[in-house]
Design a protein around this motif. Structure first.
Motif, PDB file in Angstrom:
ATOM      1  N   ILE A 267       0.717  -1.088   0.040  1.00 21.74           N
ATOM      2  CA  ILE A 267      -0.124   0.053   0.097  1.00 21.74           C
ATOM      3  C   ILE A 267       1.283   1.348   0.068  1.00 21.74           C
ATOM      4  CG2 ILE A 267      -1.401   0.672   1.016  1.00 21.74           C
ATOM      5  CD1 ILE A 267      -2.153  -1.530   2.749  1.00 21.74           C
ATOM      6  N   GLU A 268       0.456   1.932  -1.084  1.00 20.45           N
ATOM      7  CA  GLU A 268       1.200   3.412  -0.913  1.00 20.45           C
ATOM      8  C   GLU A 268       0.439   4.468  -0.652  1.00 20.45           C
ATOM      9  OE1 GLU A 268       4.542   3.407  -2.062  1.00 20.45           O
ATOM     10  OE2 GLU A 268       5.002   1.664  -2.209  1.00 20.45           O
ATOM     11  N   SER A 269      -0.712   4.297  -0.914  1.00 19.57           N
ATOM     12  CA  SER A 269      -1.782   5.591   0.253  1.00 19.57           C
ATOM     13  C   SER A 269      -2.881   4.940  -0.481  1.00 19.57           C
ATOM     14  CB  SER A 269      -1.084   6.959  -1.017  1.00 19.57           C
ATOM     15  OG  SER A 269      -1.483   6.480  -2.237  1.00 19.57           O
ATOM     16  N   PHE A 270      -3.791   6.598   0.050  1.00 18.50           N
ATOM     17  CA  PHE A 270      -5.316   6.070  -0.087  1.00 18.50           C
ATOM     18  C   PHE A 270      -6.191   7.057   0.038  1.00 18.50           C
ATOM     19  CE2 PHE A 270      -3.862   3.830   4.139  1.00 18.50           C
ATOM     20  CZ  PHE A 270      -4.019   2.380   3.839  1.00 18.50           C
ATOM     21  N   ILE A 271      -7.428   6.794  -0.816  1.00 20.85           N
ATOM     22  CA  ILE A 271      -7.839   8.087  -1.541  1.00 20.85           C
ATOM     23  C   ILE A 271      -9.296   7.898  -0.252  1.00 20.85           C
ATOM     24  CG2 ILE A 271      -9.168  10.159  -2.999  1.00 20.85           C
ATOM     25  CD1 ILE A 271      -7.205   9.243  -5.169  1.00 20.85           C
ATOM     26  N   ASN A 272      -9.370   8.531  -0.044  1.00 19.97           N
ATOM     27  CA  ASN A 272     -10.981   8.737   0.577  1.00 19.97           C
ATOM     28  C   ASN A 272     -12.501   9.518   0.099  1.00 19.97           C
ATOM     29  OD1 ASN A 272     -13.114   8.746   2.602  1.00 19.97           O
ATOM     30  ND2 ASN A 272     -11.767   9.354   4.451  1.00 19.97           N
ATOM     31  N   PRO A 273     -12.690   9.635  -1.102  1.00 22.68           N
ATOM     32  CA  PRO A 273     -13.118   9.612  -1.913  1.00 22.68           C
ATOM     33  C   PRO A 273     -14.576  10.567  -1.296  1.00 22.68           C
ATOM     34  CG  PRO A 273     -13.243   8.161  -2.754  1.00 22.68           C
ATOM     35  CD  PRO A 273     -13.332   7.497  -1.357  1.00 22.68           C
ATOM     36  N   ASP A 274     -14.760  11.910  -1.312  1.00 19.75           N
ATOM     37  CA  ASP A 274     -15.535  12.980  -1.022  1.00 19.75           C
ATOM     38  C   ASP A 274     -15.230  12.961   0.460  1.00 19.75           C
ATOM     39  OD1 ASP A 274     -15.959  13.441  -3.584  1.00 19.75           O
ATOM     40  OD2 ASP A 274     -17.965  11.832  -2.645  1.00 19.75           O
ATOM     41  N   GLU A 275     -14.693  12.523   0.869  1.00 17.83           N
ATOM     42  CA  GLU A 275     -14.299  12.766   2.689  1.00 17.83           C
ATOM     43  C   GLU A 275     -15.971  11.399   3.375  1.00 17.83           C
ATOM     44  OE1 GLU A 275     -11.064  12.986   4.812  1.00 17.83           O
ATOM     45  OE2 GLU A 275     -10.173  13.220   2.513  1.00 17.83           O
ATOM     46  N   ARG A 276     -16.196  10.527   3.446  1.00 22.60           N
ATOM     47  CA  ARG A 276     -17.306  10.918   3.376  1.00 22.60           C
ATOM     48  C   ARG A 276     -16.948   9.268   3.984  1.00 22.60           C
ATOM     49  NH1 ARG A 276     -22.020  11.358  -1.016  1.00 22.60           N
ATOM     50  NH2 ARG A 276     -23.184  10.849   1.148  1.00 22.60           N
ATOM     51  N   ASN A 277     -16.375   8.441   3.915  1.00 25.05           N
ATOM     52  CA  ASN A 277     -15.907   7.250   5.068  1.00 25.05           C
ATOM     53  C   ASN A 277     -16.860   6.193   4.438  1.00 25.05           C
ATOM     54  OD1 ASN A 277     -13.723   8.747   6.610  1.00 25.05           O
ATOM     55  ND2 ASN A 277     -15.123   8.711   8.405  1.00 25.05           N
ATOM     56  N   GLU A 278     -16.673   5.928   2.635  1.00 21.09           N
ATOM     57  CA  GLU A 278     -18.256   5.116   2.568  1.00 21.09           C
ATOM     58  C   GLU A 278     -17.117   4.108   1.504  1.00 21.09           C
ATOM     59  OE1 GLU A 278     -21.144   7.075   0.121  1.00 21.09           O
ATOM     60  OE2 GLU A 278     -21.792   7.291   2.146  1.00 21.09           O
ATOM     61  N   SER A 279     -16.139   4.302   1.221  1.00 21.62           N
ATOM     62  CA  SER A 279     -15.131   3.662   0.650  1.00 21.62           C
ATOM     63  C   SER A 279     -13.176   3.799   0.592  1.00 21.62           C
ATOM     64  CB  SER A 279     -15.662   3.502  -1.108  1.00 21.62           C
ATOM     65  OG  SER A 279     -15.401   5.350  -1.848  1.00 21.62           O
ATOM     66  N   LEU A 280     -12.887   3.371   0.300  1.00 22.15           N
ATOM     67  CA  LEU A 280     -11.301   3.503   0.148  1.00 22.15           C
ATOM     68  C   LEU A 280     -10.847   3.463  -0.945  1.00 22.15           C
ATOM     69  CD1 LEU A 280      -9.955   2.761   3.489  1.00 22.15           C
ATOM     70  CD2 LEU A 280      -9.498   5.136   2.755  1.00 22.15           C
ATOM     71  N   GLU A 281     -10.115   4.384  -2.022  1.00 19.53           N
ATOM     72  CA  GLU A 281      -9.271   3.738  -2.671  1.00 19.53           C
ATOM     73  C   GLU A 281      -7.816   3.671  -2.823  1.00 19.53           C
ATOM     74  OE1 GLU A 281      -9.847   6.482  -6.637  1.00 19.53           O
ATOM     75  OE2 GLU A 281     -12.033   6.034  -5.656  1.00 19.53           O
ATOM     76  N   ILE A 282      -7.288   2.684  -2.374  1.00 20.92           N
ATOM     77  CA  ILE A 282      -6.134   1.987  -2.125  1.00 20.92           C
ATOM     78  C   ILE A 282      -4.941   2.021  -3.740  1.00 20.92           C
ATOM     79  CG2 ILE A 282      -4.568   0.538  -1.117  1.00 20.92           C
ATOM     80  CD1 ILE A 282      -7.524   0.237  -0.007  1.00 20.92           C
ATOM     81  N   GLN A 283      -4.266   2.512  -4.053  1.00 21.58           N
ATOM     82  CA  GLN A 283      -2.813   2.847  -4.537  1.00 21.58           C
ATOM     83  C   GLN A 283      -2.151   2.370  -4.020  1.00 21.58           C
ATOM     84  OE1 GLN A 283      -3.198   4.747  -7.371  1.00 21.58           O
ATOM     85  NE2 GLN A 283      -5.779   5.472  -6.150  1.00 21.58           N
ATOM     86  N   CYS A 284      -1.760   1.142  -4.434  1.00 26.50           N
ATOM     87  CA  CYS A 284      -0.523  -0.066  -4.556  1.00 26.50           C
ATOM     88  C   CYS A 284       0.022   0.189  -5.506  1.00 26.50           C
ATOM     89  CB  CYS A 284      -0.882  -1.572  -4.827  1.00 26.50           C
ATOM     90  SG  CYS A 284      -2.539  -1.157  -3.555  1.00 26.50           S
ATOM     91  N   ARG A 285       1.407  -1.191  -5.105  1.00 23.66           N
ATOM     92  CA  ARG A 285       2.600  -1.174  -5.831  1.00 23.66           C
ATOM     93  C   ARG A 285       2.225  -3.078  -6.192  1.00 23.66           C
ATOM     94  NH1 ARG A 285       7.451  -1.836  -4.322  1.00 23.66           N
ATOM     95  NH2 ARG A 285       7.510  -0.534  -2.508  1.00 23.66           N
ATOM     96  N   GLU A 286       1.902  -3.996  -6.992  1.00 24.56           N
ATOM     97  CA  GLU A 286       2.635  -4.826  -6.443  1.00 24.56           C
ATOM     98  C   GLU A 286       3.800  -5.618  -6.549  1.00 24.56           C
ATOM     99  OE1 GLU A 286       1.159  -9.298  -9.013  1.00 24.56           O
ATOM    100  OE2 GLU A 286       0.826  -7.342 -10.228  1.00 24.56           O
ATOM    101  N   VAL A 287       4.538  -6.532  -5.938  1.00 23.55           N
ATOM    102  CA  VAL A 287       5.772  -7.047  -5.641  1.00 23.55           C
ATOM    103  C   VAL A 287       6.034  -8.557  -5.469  1.00 23.55           C
ATOM    104  CG1 VAL A 287       6.130  -4.653  -4.397  1.00 23.55           C
ATOM    105  CG2 VAL A 287       5.353  -7.216  -3.018  1.00 23.55           C
ATOM    106  N   GLN A 288       6.773  -9.220  -6.179  1.00 23.29           N
ATOM    107  CA  GLN A 288       7.230 -10.193  -6.207  1.00 23.29           C
ATOM    108  C   GLN A 288       6.865 -11.300  -4.579  1.00 23.29           C
ATOM    109  OE1 GLN A 288       7.017 -12.172  -8.942  1.00 23.29           O
ATOM    110  NE2 GLN A 288       6.649 -10.137 -10.106  1.00 23.29           N
ATOM    111  N   SER A 289       6.617 -11.986  -4.420  1.00 21.65           N
ATOM    112  CA  SER A 289       5.976 -12.231  -3.391  1.00 21.65           C
ATOM    113  C   SER A 289       7.993 -13.762  -3.089  1.00 21.65           C
ATOM    114  CB  SER A 289       5.080 -13.596  -2.616  1.00 21.65           C
ATOM    115  OG  SER A 289       4.782 -14.406  -3.980  1.00 21.65           O
TER     116      SER A 289
END
Length: 107
Positions: free
Chosen positions: A85-107
């Motif tokens: 997880i790199e960062s989050f966006i809480n659309p309209d600051e309504r605490n209904e959903s989160l858009e999570i900005q991620c980067r995929e890594v090799q496990s």
């Protein structure tokens, strides 16, 4: 509110935990935090270029219902694919959903 039909992936959110190994040293391990439904979208073209300008190597956006205790110290495990997880966006600051900005890594 996100319709249930939009959340078609089931993901495991994991948290980093420090434990002692047999030699007495500290080892970082990952343990289960929560399992939630999500929508995982790979970024394409200009979206990827724009995202990488502000975050390092963001490759996917993961949308979930709002989760208060989530932080960048967690990671997402989806079918043995790991997303940091790199960062989050809480659309309209309504605490209904989160858009999570991620980067995929090799496990």
């Amino acid at each position: 509110m996100i319709p249930a039909s939009a959340l078609r992936h089931r993901i495991r959110i994991e948290e980093s935990v420090q434990t002692k190994d047999q030699a007495g040293g500290i080892v970082d391990t990952w343990k289960h935090f929560k399992t939630v439904h999500a929508n995982i979208k790979p970024l394409r073209g200009s979206e990827l270029f724009t995202a990488q300008q502000s975050q390092s190597e963001v490759t996917h956006t993961v949308q979930i219902r709002y989760l208060k205790d989530l932080s960048v110290k967690h990671r997402i495990n989806f079918k043995d694919r790991i997303f940091l997880i790199e960062s989050f966006i809480n659309p309209d600051e309504r605490n209904e959903s989160l858009e999570i900005q991620c980067r995929e890594v090799q496990s």
